[in-house]
Design a protein around this motif. Structure first.
Motif, PDB file in Angstrom:
ATOM      1  N   MET A 179       0.816  -1.211   0.000  1.00  0.00           N
ATOM      2  CA  MET A 179       0.000   0.000   0.000  1.00  0.00           C
ATOM      3  C   MET A 179       0.848   1.257   0.000  1.00  0.00           C
ATOM      4  N   ARG A 180       1.877   1.287   0.838  1.00  0.00           N
ATOM      5  CA  ARG A 180       2.711   2.476   0.945  1.00  0.00           C
ATOM      6  C   ARG A 180       3.468   2.741  -0.353  1.00  0.00           C
ATOM      7  N   LEU A 181       3.981   1.683  -0.987  1.00  0.00           N
ATOM      8  CA  LEU A 181       4.724   1.864  -2.233  1.00  0.00           C
ATOM      9  C   LEU A 181       3.821   2.309  -3.375  1.00  0.00           C
ATOM     10  N   ILE A 182       2.648   1.681  -3.482  1.00  0.00           N
ATOM     11  CA  ILE A 182       1.697   2.057  -4.528  1.00  0.00           C
ATOM     12  C   ILE A 182       1.248   3.509  -4.323  1.00  0.00           C
ATOM     13  N   ALA A 183       0.987   3.880  -3.081  1.00  0.00           N
ATOM     14  CA  ALA A 183       0.547   5.243  -2.783  1.00  0.00           C
ATOM     15  C   ALA A 183       1.632   6.261  -3.111  1.00  0.00           C
ATOM     16  N   ARG A 184       2.899   5.842  -3.079  1.00  0.00           N
ATOM     17  CA  ARG A 184       4.012   6.740  -3.394  1.00  0.00           C
ATOM     18  C   ARG A 184       4.253   6.850  -4.899  1.00  0.00           C
ATOM     19  N   GLY A 185       3.477   6.076  -5.680  1.00  0.00           N
ATOM     20  CA  GLY A 185       3.587   6.178  -7.126  1.00  0.00           C
ATOM     21  C   GLY A 185       4.380   5.078  -7.808  1.00  0.00           C
ATOM     22  N   VAL A 209      -6.114  -4.695  -0.670  1.00  0.00           N
ATOM     23  CA  VAL A 209      -6.041  -3.423   0.055  1.00  0.00           C
ATOM     24  C   VAL A 209      -7.222  -2.529  -0.317  1.00  0.00           C
ATOM     25  N   LEU A 210      -7.475  -2.388  -1.607  1.00  0.00           N
ATOM     26  CA  LEU A 210      -8.578  -1.543  -2.063  1.00  0.00           C
ATOM     27  C   LEU A 210      -9.919  -2.051  -1.545  1.00  0.00           C
ATOM     28  N   ARG A 211     -10.069  -3.360  -1.535  1.00  0.00           N
ATOM     29  CA  ARG A 211     -11.322  -3.946  -1.051  1.00  0.00           C
ATOM     30  C   ARG A 211     -11.498  -3.691   0.450  1.00  0.00           C
ATOM     31  N   LYS A 212     -10.452  -3.940   1.224  1.00  0.00           N
ATOM     32  CA  LYS A 212     -10.535  -3.765   2.678  1.00  0.00           C
ATOM     33  C   LYS A 212     -10.762  -2.313   3.077  1.00  0.00           C
ATOM     34  N   LEU A 213     -10.171  -1.391   2.315  1.00  0.00           N
ATOM     35  CA  LEU A 213     -10.294   0.028   2.638  1.00  0.00           C
ATOM     36  C   LEU A 213     -11.474   0.687   1.928  1.00  0.00           C
ATOM     37  N   GLN A 214     -12.158  -0.100   1.093  1.00  0.00           N
ATOM     38  CA  GLN A 214     -13.324   0.375   0.358  1.00  0.00           C
ATOM     39  C   GLN A 214     -12.965   1.578  -0.531  1.00  0.00           C
ATOM     40  N   LEU A 215     -11.836   1.400  -1.255  1.00  0.00           N
ATOM     41  CA  LEU A 215     -11.380   2.413  -2.202  1.00  0.00           C
ATOM     42  C   LEU A 215     -11.471   1.828  -3.605  1.00  0.00           C
ATOM     43  N   SER A 216     -11.487   2.714  -4.597  1.00  0.00           N
ATOM     44  CA  SER A 216     -11.686   2.226  -5.962  1.00  0.00           C
ATOM     45  C   SER A 216     -10.491   2.435  -6.886  1.00  0.00           C
ATOM     46  N   SER A 217      -9.471   3.195  -6.459  1.00  0.00           N
ATOM     47  CA  SER A 217      -8.328   3.456  -7.333  1.00  0.00           C
ATOM     48  C   SER A 217      -7.090   3.777  -6.520  1.00  0.00           C
ATOM     49  N   ARG A 218      -5.944   3.735  -7.200  1.00  0.00           N
ATOM     50  CA  ARG A 218      -4.696   4.067  -6.524  1.00  0.00           C
ATOM     51  C   ARG A 218      -4.644   5.541  -6.153  1.00  0.00           C
ATOM     52  N   HIS A 219      -5.384   6.383  -6.883  1.00  0.00           N
ATOM     53  CA  HIS A 219      -5.417   7.809  -6.553  1.00  0.00           C
ATOM     54  C   HIS A 219      -6.113   8.009  -5.201  1.00  0.00           C
ATOM     55  N   LEU A 221      -6.233   5.746  -2.953  1.00  0.00           N
ATOM     56  CA  LEU A 221      -5.327   5.138  -1.982  1.00  0.00           C
ATOM     57  C   LEU A 221      -4.243   6.134  -1.556  1.00  0.00           C
ATOM     58  N   THR A 222      -3.715   6.892  -2.507  1.00  0.00           N
ATOM     59  CA  THR A 222      -2.697   7.885  -2.193  1.00  0.00           C
ATOM     60  C   THR A 222      -3.252   8.949  -1.250  1.00  0.00           C
ATOM     61  N   ALA A 223      -4.460   9.411  -1.532  1.00  0.00           N
ATOM     62  CA  ALA A 223      -5.089  10.419  -0.675  1.00  0.00           C
ATOM     63  C   ALA A 223      -5.331   9.859   0.727  1.00  0.00           C
ATOM     64  N   TRP A 224      -5.750   8.600   0.785  1.00  0.00           N
ATOM     65  CA  TRP A 224      -6.004   7.934   2.074  1.00  0.00           C
ATOM     66  C   TRP A 224      -4.713   7.855   2.894  1.00  0.00           C
ATOM     67  N   ALA A 225      -3.627   7.447   2.247  1.00  0.00           N
ATOM     68  CA  ALA A 225      -2.345   7.300   2.934  1.00  0.00           C
ATOM     69  C   ALA A 225      -1.793   8.649   3.365  1.00  0.00           C
TER      70      ALA A 225
END
Length: 231
Positions: A179-185, A209-219, A221-225
């Protein structure tokens, strides 16, 4: 010269041979320790641990995280069952988790319950002796490989424990890394290379990760992180 202080401990683990080994290793170093060490009790299950701790009122409890009995939460049940118990010399009994596990959920559970530290069973006897002294003095102690993870998971400064984000709790240690690496780009291939896993495994972790956090995209995910200071 004033006499060395005594640190009284209870060893809690469901394997009798392990408890015996820890006791022998620690007592073998006792003469070289800057304090006197006294093992005042042992226990192998939640109920017997709580009873022993309440009776002996030690300074420090060496606590395995996986124990039979209680509500099924092992060491965390022991800590909660001893809430308010003071050591013989006054002040709260302090808990140092000593476990073979370095899983995120295990670390989070006992630290949230109130443990002052978490070390794995790969620790040497000398290092364990030092950890006991530090915890007795009120310090927070973690195995080196867990320290960074603990600070990230709790979103706290060194030596502090903050309230854990319930959403973050849902992620495994590996999912957290991805999650941290994907969120960093990072791209999937870059994540795979960084963590020495396959691209397919990265894809699986990202989906989870996206399913557990109920997010739909890496963008998202970045905002969440970023909102949790995890980058």
């Amino acid at each position: 010269m004033s006499p060395a202080r005594t640190i009284r401990i209870v060893i809690v683990d469901d394997h009798h041979m392990f408890r015996t080994g820890v006791r022998a290793e620690l007592m073998g170093l006792a003469e070289r320790a800057p304090f006197q060490l006294e093992v005042v009790g042992e226990a192998g299950a939640v109920e017997s641990a709580v009873s022993t701790i309440k009776e002996q009122r030690p300074d420090v409890v060496l606590l395995d995280v996986h124990l039979p009995g209680g509500d099924g939460h092992g060491g965390a049940d022991v800590i909660r069952g001893c809430a308010g118990v003071e050591s013989e010399r006054g002040g709260a009994v302090r808990f140092l988790a000593l476990s073979v596990s370095d899983a995120a959920e295990d670390v989070i559970a006992v630290i949230r319950a109130g443990a002052r530290g978490y070390v794995t069973k790969t620790i040497s006897a000398e290092e364990l002796l030092t950890a006991i002294e530090r915890v007795a003095d009120g310090d927070a102690v973690f195995s080196p490989r867990l320290a960074g993870f603990v600070l990230d998971a709790f979103g706290a400064a060194a030596g502090e424990v903050a309230e854990i984000d319930e959403e973050l709790d849902r992620l495994s240690a590996r999912e957290r890394e991805v999650m941290r690496l994907i969120a960093r780009g990072y791209q999937y291939k870059e994540v795979a290379k960084e963590l020495f896993i396959s691209v397919k495994t990265v894809e699986t972790h990202v989906s989870s990760v996206l399913r557990k956090l109920q997010l739909s995209s890496r963008h998202e995910l970045t905002a969440w992180a970023m909102g949790r200071r995890l980058l």
